[in-house]
Write a protein that holds these residues in place. Sequence first.
Motif, PDB file in Angstrom:
ATOM      1  N   GLU B 190      22.366   7.804  21.784  1.00 37.76           N
ATOM      2  CA  GLU B 190      23.135   8.260  20.624  1.00 37.76           C
ATOM      3  C   GLU B 190      22.177   8.673  19.500  1.00 37.76           C
ATOM      4  O   GLU B 190      22.431   9.636  18.788  1.00 37.76           O
ATOM      5  CB  GLU B 190      24.084   7.166  20.130  1.00 37.76           C
ATOM      6  N   LEU B 191      21.059   7.923  19.363  1.00 38.53           N
ATOM      7  CA  LEU B 191      20.050   8.320  18.370  1.00 38.53           C
ATOM      8  C   LEU B 191      19.458   9.679  18.759  1.00 38.53           C
ATOM      9  O   LEU B 191      19.185  10.512  17.902  1.00 38.53           O
ATOM     10  CB  LEU B 191      18.924   7.280  18.275  1.00 38.53           C
ATOM     11  N   CYS B 192      19.298   9.878  20.068  1.00 39.09           N
ATOM     12  CA  CYS B 192      18.771  11.162  20.548  1.00 39.09           C
ATOM     13  C   CYS B 192      19.676  12.331  20.148  1.00 39.09           C
ATOM     14  O   CYS B 192      19.200  13.433  19.909  1.00 39.09           O
ATOM     15  CB  CYS B 192      18.637  11.153  22.067  1.00 39.09           C
ATOM     16  N   SER B 193      20.981  12.051  20.084  1.00 35.89           N
ATOM     17  CA  SER B 193      21.915  13.136  19.749  1.00 35.89           C
ATOM     18  C   SER B 193      21.616  13.707  18.360  1.00 35.89           C
ATOM     19  O   SER B 193      21.891  14.870  18.087  1.00 35.89           O
ATOM     20  CB  SER B 193      23.358  12.653  19.843  1.00 35.89           C
ATOM     21  N   LEU B 194      21.012  12.883  17.500  1.00 33.77           N
ATOM     22  CA  LEU B 194      20.609  13.376  16.180  1.00 33.77           C
ATOM     23  C   LEU B 194      19.492  14.412  16.329  1.00 33.77           C
ATOM     24  O   LEU B 194      19.440  15.391  15.577  1.00 33.77           O
ATOM     25  CB  LEU B 194      20.144  12.187  15.321  1.00 33.77           C
ATOM     26  N   GLY B 195      18.641  14.194  17.330  1.00 32.93           N
ATOM     27  CA  GLY B 195      17.566  15.147  17.615  1.00 32.93           C
ATOM     28  C   GLY B 195      18.106  16.531  17.950  1.00 32.93           C
ATOM     29  O   GLY B 195      17.527  17.547  17.567  1.00 32.93           O
ATOM     30  N   TYR B 196      19.259  16.559  18.655  1.00 34.22           N
ATOM     31  CA  TYR B 196      19.873  17.851  18.989  1.00 34.22           C
ATOM     32  C   TYR B 196      20.374  18.542  17.722  1.00 34.22           C
ATOM     33  O   TYR B 196      20.262  19.748  17.567  1.00 34.22           O
ATOM     34  CB  TYR B 196      21.035  17.671  19.972  1.00 34.22           C
ATOM     35  N   LEU B 197      20.929  17.742  16.789  1.00 34.77           N
ATOM     36  CA  LEU B 197      21.414  18.323  15.529  1.00 34.77           C
ATOM     37  C   LEU B 197      20.260  18.918  14.722  1.00 34.77           C
ATOM     38  O   LEU B 197      20.442  19.869  13.978  1.00 34.77           O
ATOM     39  CB  LEU B 197      22.072  17.239  14.668  1.00 34.77           C
ATOM     40  N   LEU B 198      19.071  18.298  14.867  1.00 32.94           N
ATOM     41  CA  LEU B 198      17.909  18.743  14.088  1.00 32.94           C
ATOM     42  C   LEU B 198      17.081  19.790  14.836  1.00 32.94           C
ATOM     43  O   LEU B 198      15.972  20.128  14.416  1.00 32.94           O
ATOM     44  CB  LEU B 198      17.019  17.548  13.714  1.00 32.94           C
ATOM     45  N   ASP B 199      17.634  20.278  15.955  1.00 30.88           N
ATOM     46  CA  ASP B 199      16.974  21.316  16.762  1.00 30.88           C
ATOM     47  C   ASP B 199      15.588  20.919  17.255  1.00 30.88           C
ATOM     48  O   ASP B 199      14.682  21.751  17.321  1.00 30.88           O
ATOM     49  CB  ASP B 199      16.869  22.641  15.971  1.00 30.88           C
ATOM     50  N   LEU B 200      15.402  19.656  17.577  1.00 31.50           N
ATOM     51  CA  LEU B 200      14.124  19.234  18.161  1.00 31.50           C
ATOM     52  C   LEU B 200      14.087  19.706  19.615  1.00 31.50           C
ATOM     53  O   LEU B 200      15.138  19.800  20.256  1.00 31.50           O
ATOM     54  CB  LEU B 200      13.979  17.706  18.118  1.00 31.50           C
ATOM     55  N   PRO B 201      12.891  20.010  20.141  1.00 36.26           N
ATOM     56  CA  PRO B 201      12.829  20.430  21.552  1.00 36.26           C
ATOM     57  C   PRO B 201      13.355  19.317  22.475  1.00 36.26           C
ATOM     58  O   PRO B 201      13.094  18.135  22.229  1.00 36.26           O
ATOM     59  CB  PRO B 201      11.327  20.639  21.797  1.00 36.26           C
ATOM     60  N   GLU B 202      14.089  19.730  23.513  1.00 39.22           N
ATOM     61  CA  GLU B 202      14.780  18.762  24.366  1.00 39.22           C
ATOM     62  C   GLU B 202      13.823  17.727  24.981  1.00 39.22           C
ATOM     63  O   GLU B 202      14.131  16.541  25.022  1.00 39.22           O
ATOM     64  CB  GLU B 202      15.532  19.508  25.466  1.00 39.22           C
ATOM     65  N   GLU B 203      12.638  18.197  25.394  1.00 38.95           N
ATOM     66  CA  GLU B 203      11.692  17.279  26.056  1.00 38.95           C
ATOM     67  C   GLU B 203      11.077  16.304  25.048  1.00 38.95           C
ATOM     68  O   GLU B 203      10.552  15.253  25.413  1.00 38.95           O
ATOM     69  CB  GLU B 203      10.610  18.055  26.828  1.00 38.95           C
ATOM     70  N   TYR B 204      11.151  16.645  23.759  1.00 40.62           N
ATOM     71  CA  TYR B 204      10.545  15.797  22.709  1.00 40.62           C
ATOM     72  C   TYR B 204      11.516  14.716  22.225  1.00 40.62           C
ATOM     73  O   TYR B 204      11.089  13.626  21.839  1.00 40.62           O
ATOM     74  CB  TYR B 204      10.129  16.699  21.538  1.00 40.62           C
ATOM     75  N   ILE B 205      12.814  15.031  22.287  1.00 45.14           N
ATOM     76  CA  ILE B 205      13.828  14.149  21.689  1.00 45.14           C
ATOM     77  C   ILE B 205      13.744  12.718  22.219  1.00 45.14           C
ATOM     78  O   ILE B 205      13.736  11.760  21.444  1.00 45.14           O
ATOM     79  CB  ILE B 205      15.246  14.736  21.903  1.00 45.14           C
ATOM     80  N   ASP B 206      13.643  12.575  23.528  1.00 41.25           N
ATOM     81  CA  ASP B 206      13.614  11.241  24.141  1.00 41.25           C
ATOM     82  C   ASP B 206      12.384  10.433  23.685  1.00 41.25           C
ATOM     83  O   ASP B 206      12.456   9.225  23.538  1.00 41.25           O
ATOM     84  CB  ASP B 206      13.637  11.390  25.667  1.00 41.25           C
ATOM     85  N   LEU B 207      11.300  11.148  23.430  1.00 39.39           N
ATOM     86  CA  LEU B 207      10.063  10.462  23.010  1.00 39.39           C
ATOM     87  C   LEU B 207      10.209   9.821  21.636  1.00 39.39           C
ATOM     88  O   LEU B 207       9.557   8.828  21.334  1.00 39.39           O
ATOM     89  CB  LEU B 207       8.885  11.453  22.969  1.00 39.39           C
ATOM     90  N   THR B 208      11.081  10.390  20.790  1.00 38.24           N
ATOM     91  CA  THR B 208      11.226   9.885  19.411  1.00 38.24           C
ATOM     92  C   THR B 208      11.836   8.479  19.358  1.00 38.24           C
ATOM     93  O   THR B 208      11.730   7.809  18.340  1.00 38.24           O
ATOM     94  CB  THR B 208      12.105  10.824  18.561  1.00 38.24           C
ATOM     95  N   VAL B 209      12.481   8.063  20.443  1.00 38.64           N
ATOM     96  CA  VAL B 209      13.051   6.711  20.489  1.00 38.64           C
ATOM     97  C   VAL B 209      12.380   5.834  21.548  1.00 38.64           C
ATOM     98  O   VAL B 209      12.808   4.713  21.788  1.00 38.64           O
ATOM     99  CB  VAL B 209      14.589   6.723  20.731  1.00 38.64           C
ATOM    100  N   SER B 210      11.356   6.380  22.189  1.00 44.23           N
ATOM    101  CA  SER B 210      10.688   5.581  23.232  1.00 44.23           C
ATOM    102  C   SER B 210       9.178   5.575  23.053  1.00 44.23           C
ATOM    103  O   SER B 210       8.632   4.689  22.392  1.00 44.23           O
ATOM    104  CB  SER B 210      11.088   6.094  24.609  1.00 44.23           C
ATOM    105  N   GLU B 211       8.530   6.590  23.596  1.00 38.93           N
ATOM    106  CA  GLU B 211       7.067   6.589  23.660  1.00 38.93           C
ATOM    107  C   GLU B 211       6.391   6.574  22.291  1.00 38.93           C
ATOM    108  O   GLU B 211       5.443   5.811  22.076  1.00 38.93           O
ATOM    109  CB  GLU B 211       6.617   7.823  24.437  1.00 38.93           C
ATOM    110  N   ILE B 212       6.883   7.387  21.357  1.00 42.07           N
ATOM    111  CA  ILE B 212       6.215   7.497  20.049  1.00 42.07           C
ATOM    112  C   ILE B 212       6.257   6.158  19.290  1.00 42.07           C
ATOM    113  O   ILE B 212       5.208   5.631  18.922  1.00 42.07           O
ATOM    114  CB  ILE B 212       6.790   8.673  19.222  1.00 42.07           C
ATOM    115  N   PRO B 213       7.451   5.560  19.062  1.00 42.61           N
ATOM    116  CA  PRO B 213       7.435   4.269  18.363  1.00 42.61           C
ATOM    117  C   PRO B 213       6.715   3.168  19.155  1.00 42.61           C
ATOM    118  O   PRO B 213       6.041   2.325  18.573  1.00 42.61           O
ATOM    119  CB  PRO B 213       8.915   3.929  18.179  1.00 42.61           C
ATOM    120  N   PHE B 214       6.829   3.222  20.497  1.00 45.79           N
ATOM    121  CA  PHE B 214       6.165   2.217  21.336  1.00 45.79           C
ATOM    122  C   PHE B 214       4.646   2.275  21.145  1.00 45.79           C
ATOM    123  O   PHE B 214       3.989   1.245  20.982  1.00 45.79           O
ATOM    124  CB  PHE B 214       6.539   2.447  22.812  1.00 45.79           C
TER     125      PHE B 214
END
Lengths: 105, 251
Positions: B190-214
Amino acid sequence: MVKEERNRYIVFKIYSNSDVSKEDLAKDIWRTLLAMYGEYGASKTNFWLIEYDKNTKKGIIRCTHTTVNMMRTVLAFTTKIAETPVIIKTLGISGTIKAAKEKFY
Amino acid sequence: MKKYVDMYVSSSIFHSENQIDEILHIISELGYAIICISFNKGFSDFFEKIKRKSEDFGLEVYRRMNLLPKNVQELKAKLRQIRRKFEIISVKCVDKKICVAAARDRRVDTLNFPTLESLKNFTESTANLAAEGDTAIEICFKTFLNVRGIRRARLITESRKAAKIALKKGIKIVIDSGAENIFEMRGPQELCSLGYLLDLPEEYIDLTVSEIPFNIIKTNLSKLSASFVLPGVEIVDVEEKNWSKKRETDT
């Protein structure tokens, strides 16, 4: 020939302190959908609340394959149902109701 | 398996000790493996209880501090005091000067923009500093839930602009809930869905809630460990030293 518009079925679960009725749920999802994407955007989704089980708090909505992300956003932005605060969590997405029920319901 | 992280959960979601189990259960059901809880005064003992119980739910819990300094001097002083006590330090950039100082400072992990107006502090020049200081920007879902209509539309526009600048300058983006009560939390997807609203690249969106903060947490944990000296320099265990000496004599 591949159909231009294919349906997707999103299985979701609601977390809330009190019970939520199917009618209220449908009404509030529609309200969020219209607020976020307008009438034109809503018309593109082919949204329908297929079913909702009060006991398990799980349900299935239908939308088109091109509007899955839109509907996920709508579910995420639905904060209240009949003034009850809720969290709606997507459990999974499937191409048929049967598969949606088998895998995620 | 991918670990989902909610890097900003307020301590206020745990209102009483009786509810800790229930809330941790919901958080783990939402799909998180790691959460960072923002700290208040006198929260220390309560935090230890939460940390102990979180293990039963397979959750890792870390401490986070949100700074809202009045001026740059206060920011620097606070960072000196607390950097080694918290895994995550975030600065609320309500003022342009503070935003610039925080972006430049390597001790700051994330820049947080709590209001629509504060997002205007994130310009290309601030972004250049953040890129040098390896500071990420943080987008809180709660900010979007608390506004409606025109204000939400403008918030999405400004956040989209900020995200575009961040991507252009190679700055990391983190999406988190910023929840102050449990019903403001959302699952990782659901947090990722915000990434779609902000036009983030699809492959990057998942990283914003997983790999990057980790990775931010992982780096900070290694920095906070007693053996850390500098990036790439660590104090090696005495036993290991003896072993390497023995190996030298053997050869």
